[in-house]
Each structure stands twice: as structure tokens, then as C-alpha cells.
Design a protein around this motif. Structure first.
Motif, PDB file in Angstrom:
ATOM      1  N   ILE A 125      36.038  34.092  39.711  1.00 36.17           N
ATOM      2  CA  ILE A 125      37.068  33.947  40.751  1.00 36.17           C
ATOM      3  C   ILE A 125      38.165  34.993  40.572  1.00 36.17           C
ATOM      4  N   GLY A 126      38.520  35.295  39.297  1.00 36.11           N
ATOM      5  CA  GLY A 126      39.528  36.312  39.029  1.00 36.11           C
ATOM      6  C   GLY A 126      39.101  37.692  39.510  1.00 36.11           C
ATOM      7  N   LEU A 127      37.836  38.052  39.266  1.00 36.16           N
ATOM      8  CA  LEU A 127      37.319  39.358  39.711  1.00 36.16           C
ATOM      9  C   LEU A 127      37.241  39.433  41.232  1.00 36.16           C
ATOM     10  N   VAL A 128      36.814  38.324  41.868  1.00 32.02           N
ATOM     11  CA  VAL A 128      36.779  38.274  43.341  1.00 32.02           C
ATOM     12  C   VAL A 128      38.199  38.429  43.881  1.00 32.02           C
ATOM     13  N   GLY A 129      39.151  37.756  43.235  1.00 33.25           N
ATOM     14  CA  GLY A 129      40.550  37.864  43.654  1.00 33.25           C
ATOM     15  C   GLY A 129      41.072  39.285  43.555  1.00 33.25           C
ATOM     16  N   MET A 130      40.704  39.989  42.495  1.00 33.44           N
ATOM     17  CA  MET A 130      41.141  41.383  42.349  1.00 33.44           C
ATOM     18  C   MET A 130      40.526  42.267  43.414  1.00 33.44           C
ATOM     19  N   LEU A 131      39.267  41.987  43.777  1.00 28.65           N
ATOM     20  CA  LEU A 131      38.605  42.747  44.852  1.00 28.65           C
ATOM     21  C   LEU A 131      39.329  42.522  46.179  1.00 28.65           C
ATOM     22  N   GLY A 139      48.908  38.166  41.041  1.00 35.91           N
ATOM     23  CA  GLY A 139      49.291  37.206  40.012  1.00 35.91           C
ATOM     24  C   GLY A 139      48.234  36.154  39.752  1.00 35.91           C
ATOM     25  N   ILE A 140      47.660  35.592  40.831  1.00 35.74           N
ATOM     26  CA  ILE A 140      46.622  34.572  40.686  1.00 35.74           C
ATOM     27  C   ILE A 140      45.386  35.151  40.003  1.00 35.74           C
ATOM     28  N   SER A 141      44.979  36.342  40.439  1.00 30.34           N
ATOM     29  CA  SER A 141      43.767  36.971  39.888  1.00 30.34           C
ATOM     30  C   SER A 141      43.928  37.290  38.409  1.00 30.34           C
ATOM     31  N   ILE A 142      45.073  37.891  38.050  1.00 31.82           N
ATOM     32  CA  ILE A 142      45.322  38.232  36.648  1.00 31.82           C
ATOM     33  C   ILE A 142      45.432  36.969  35.806  1.00 31.82           C
ATOM     34  N   SER A 143      46.062  35.910  36.345  1.00 31.64           N
ATOM     35  CA  SER A 143      46.180  34.646  35.615  1.00 31.64           C
ATOM     36  C   SER A 143      44.803  34.074  35.284  1.00 31.64           C
ATOM     37  N   LEU A 144      43.907  34.100  36.268  1.00 32.40           N
ATOM     38  CA  LEU A 144      42.557  33.573  36.054  1.00 32.40           C
ATOM     39  C   LEU A 144      41.804  34.404  35.015  1.00 32.40           C
TER      40      LEU A 144
END
Length: 442
Positions: free
Chosen positions: A220-226, A199-204
């Protein structure tokens, strides 16, 4: 059958709420800003709703496979209605933004759960007709919504664009009460850690499409998805079930719908603008052009269920993607020279393709999936459609904003969409023709 009739009307009303909410605020926006102030925050009224309603779609699908569709739909409608009441009572822009977030949390489940219930209740043949009814509601709301918004603003107050949802929400819940679910649901572990990271990654990543300086949101969103992928690989019961990605039918259908929404599906957002700015057409006449897509959509989705049984999924995906690409090429080549009537007809052809592919895509996401992940499969496809549309519209907006004129910009938008539509043509050839999961009569 009487119960199903009440449930059907409940789903129709749910669709009506969603459709009205998407269109009714257009005409009320200036008045809201004038009364509440905070013009610099106003974009967040739409952004927070989009974020909340998008990231919760997969969670609703997961929970519906565990606890049933009825409870979740009633909860989502309840949340949406409570959010609407609070929005109508808001006395500042900050309050309105927070309450729109609550509204969005409810909205995230309304359309996906409605589609899942349709998949549970009705045969493949009838699902195409039902989706045609739903699409006609969206078409009517696109015309009625702005008019209704103007009426409330001029006659009553802008707060009624939210209060109107109260009786509609209550009617929805009352229609759903007689519904008795026959499907058995499995209560399993919910990977909240995975949902939080997702949720956080997609939101960013979505915010990156709505802010002026998107770089850090994107990084940050791409790092979160990784991190999400790495964490989920070790999870025994991941938030997104592994079986969704091992199933070729689901994987390829979802990939197709993602690219499809990235391409031509978002172009309709800019056609009225092009007609107003480029051709100096009235707001009324430029808006009516979108009825062409709505009419075509009904013709494409109504027979989709029968065609699936007769021709299989693969052929319909191929036909729909070719229809979109060819009509899109015509728009790219002749957009600045064609008459209003010819544009109407070309968009109607695209509408037929939209209706066919969205109906077939939804049915495929349900029929390729095993019973215990049908809700997750359906909601995942709707989620990917939303992501594709949001990103696609953002890219198109950037293309138009960087063009020397609206006419050049629109031509470039159609070129972008046509190139991506060729990707969907390629994917359509690798989608399975038939489902291997046994289809039960409903």
C-alpha cells in the motif's frame, strides 16, 4: 552579533532537547511499562514518535521558506514542550502513545530548522565548527542521557524524563525572541494534497520496517508513492519543488546521503550489543566505544567549511566515502579478532568521515539551492538521512536476527554496509565540485 549569540545558544539548547530525548528513555522504559502496563503497545511509544518526527520534516522546510524559520522553530519547540508535559501526565500506554505523537510533530522541525537558521546566519567556514558543537552535544547526551534517566527513575519519577524538557523549551524560545530574520520569504500555495499522500505513503513504508507482517504496509505504501508521483506531475506548485530534482548538485548530494545512511551510519547501533553478547563486555565499557565516533565526528566536521572553500565539494565527498569504505572493510575482515583499542581507532576514523560528510552534505544542500527553496532543500536531505538510517538499521537487525551467532551476524552486517558504501564511492565522483549559486557573506 549579540543577537546571533543568543540565537546560537537557542539552537544549542534545541539540539540538547532533541539529543536528550533520543537517549534518556532507554533506562526508563522498564519502569514505564511496569507502571502503565500495555507491554504489547510499548513499541508504539517509539514508532509513533519516529513517524511523526520524520514525515513532518519536509513540511517544516516548505513552511520555513514561506513564513520564516524563527516562527516555525518556536512553534515546533512549543509543540514538543506541550507534548512533553502531556507525556509526563499520561496515565495509560494509549495516552502516552498519543502524546508522544504530539511530541514527534514538534521534534520534526527542531533539528532541520536549526540547521536552516545556521545556514542563514553564518558563513560556510563557521558552519563546520557550529556543526561540531552540535555533534558534541549528541555525544555527551549519549552518555549523560541514560544516566539522567536512571537518576529520575530512582530519585524522582520517570515522568521527569519528560518534565525536564519544560524549562529547556522555555529557554529556547526566550533565546530566539531577539532574532531578526533578514531573508525575504515567498508566501506560495501549499500542496496539502501532496503532503497528505506523501505522509501516508512514507508512514506505511516506515511501519513496514517495524511490524511483524510488513507485506501489506509495503504494498500500500508503494502504491501510495506511485499515486503521489502521478498527482504531483499535474500540480503547478507541487509539495516537493521540481527545481530540487532538476538541480544536479542537490539531487546527487541527496542520493549520496541516502545511500550513506543506508550503509555504515547505522552500524553503531549494534556494536555495543556485539561487544556485550559476543565479547561478554560490560554495558558501561561497550557503550563507551561510541565515544570514538563522537570524537572523530568533531575532528571531521570542524574544518569542513574551510575545506569546501579550498577543495570544493566533490573531492571531500570522494575522500569521506573512501575513508568509510576502507575502515568498513577492515571491520568486516577483522571484527572478531581486533582489540578494543584498535576497534576504537577504526571507529574514530569512521567518525571523522561521518562528521566531514554530514557537515559537507548539509552545507551543499543549502549552497546548491536558490534562496527561496533553501529550507526545503535542507529539510529534504535531513528527511532522506532519517529514512536511510531507519531502513538501514532495520535491515541490519534482520541480518543479525537470522545469523547463527552475534559474531556471524555482525560480520554479515559489515559486509552489507561495505557493499552499499561502494555505491556511495561511485556517486561521490559525479557530485559537482563547486556551487553555481552565489554565496553571500553572513
Amino acid at each position: 552579533m549579540n543577537r546571533n549569540k543568543y540565537v546560537f545558544w537557542g539552537l544549542v539548547i534545541t539540539t540538547l532537547i532533541s539529543a536528550l530525548d533520543a537517549n534518556i528513555m532507554q533506562t526508563a522504559s522498564p519502569t514505564i511499562v511496569k507502571q502503565l502496563g500495555g507491554m504489547e503497545l510499548f513499541a508504539w511509544v517509539f514508532s509513533v514518535y519516529m513517524l511523526a518526527s520524520t514525515i513532518t520534516v519536509p513540511l517544516y522546510g516548505k513552511l520555513s521558506d514561506m513564513y520564516g524559520r524563527k516562527k516555525l522553530l518556536m512553534i515546533s519547540v512549543g509543540l514538543f514542550t506541550i507534548g512533553s508535559i502531556l507525556c509526563g501526565m499520561a496515565n495509560s500506554m494509549v495516552m502516552l502513545i498519543v502524546f508522544r505523537g504530539i511530541q514527534g510533530l514538534g521534534a520534526g522541525g527542531m533539528i532541520p530548522l536549526s540547521m536552516i537558521i545556521v545556514g542563514d546566519l553564518f558563513t560556510i567556514e563557521r558552519r563546520g565548527k557550529i556543526q561540531a558543537v552540535f555533534s558534541s552535544i549528541w555525544a555527551i547526551s549519549s552518555v549523560v542521557g541514560p544516566i539522567l534517566g536512571s537518576f529520575f527513575v530512582e530519585t524522582l519519577t520517570w515522568r521527569w524524563i519528560f518534565f525536564i524538557n519544560i524549562p529547556i523549551g522555555i529557554a529556547t524560545v526566550l533565546c530566539l525572541i531577539p532574532y531578526k530574520e533578514s531573508t525575504e520569504f515567498r508566501k506560495t500555495h501549499i500542496d496539502y494534497k501532496g503532503f497528505f499522500l506523501f505522509g501516508i505513503s512514507i508512514s506505511l513504508l516506515l511501519l513496514a520496517t517495524n511490524v511483524r507482517n510488513p507485506l501489506w504496509y509495503l504494498v500500500i505504501g508503494l502504491v501510495g508513492m506511485l499515486v503521489f508521483v502521478l498527482v504531483e506531475r499535474k500540480e503547478k506548485q507541487p509539495f516537493l519543488p521540481v527545481s530540487l530534482f532538476k538541480n544536479k548538485g542537490i539531487l546527487r548530494t541527496n542520493l549520496f546521503m541516502l545511500f550513506y545512511c543506508l550503509s555504515f551510519f547505522g552500524t553503531s547501533n549494534f556494536i555495543p550489543l556485539f561487544l556485550q553478547e559476543g565479547n561478554h563486555m560490560s554495558i558501561y565499557k561497550s557503550g563507551l566505544i561510541l565515544l570514538s565516533i563522537a570524537v572523530g565526528w568533531m575532528f571531521g566536521s570542524t574544518p569542513a567549511g574551510k575545506w569546501i572553500i579550498r577543495f570544493g565539494y566533490k573531492l571531500l565527498f570522494i575522500i569521506g566515502s573512501f575513508m568509510t569504505a576502507i575502515s568498513g572493510l577492515m571491520l568486516y575482515l577483522f571484527i572478531n579478532d581486533i582489540s578494543y583499542l584498535v576497534l576504537f581507532l577504526i571507529l574514530a576514523v569512521q567518525g571523522v568521515a561521518f562528521g566531514l560528510l554530514f557537515a559537507v552534505g548539509t552545507i551543499a544542500s543549502q549552497e546548491f539551492a536558490e534562496a527561496h527553496i533553501k529550507g526545503m532543500s535542507t529539510s529534504l536531505q535531513i528527511f532522506l538521512r532519517n529514512i536511510g538510517t531507519s531502513v538501514g538499521v532495520t535491515i541490519m537487525g534482520l541480518i543479525i536476527n537470522h545469523a547463527v551467532s552475534i559474531s556471524v551476524g555482525m560480520k554479515n552486517v559489515f559486509l552489507y554496509a561495505f557493499v552499499l558504501s561502494l555505491v556511495t564511492v561511485g556517486i561521490s565522483f559525479i557530485i559537482p565540485a563547486k556551487t553555481t549559486v552565489k554565496v553571500s557573506e553572513k
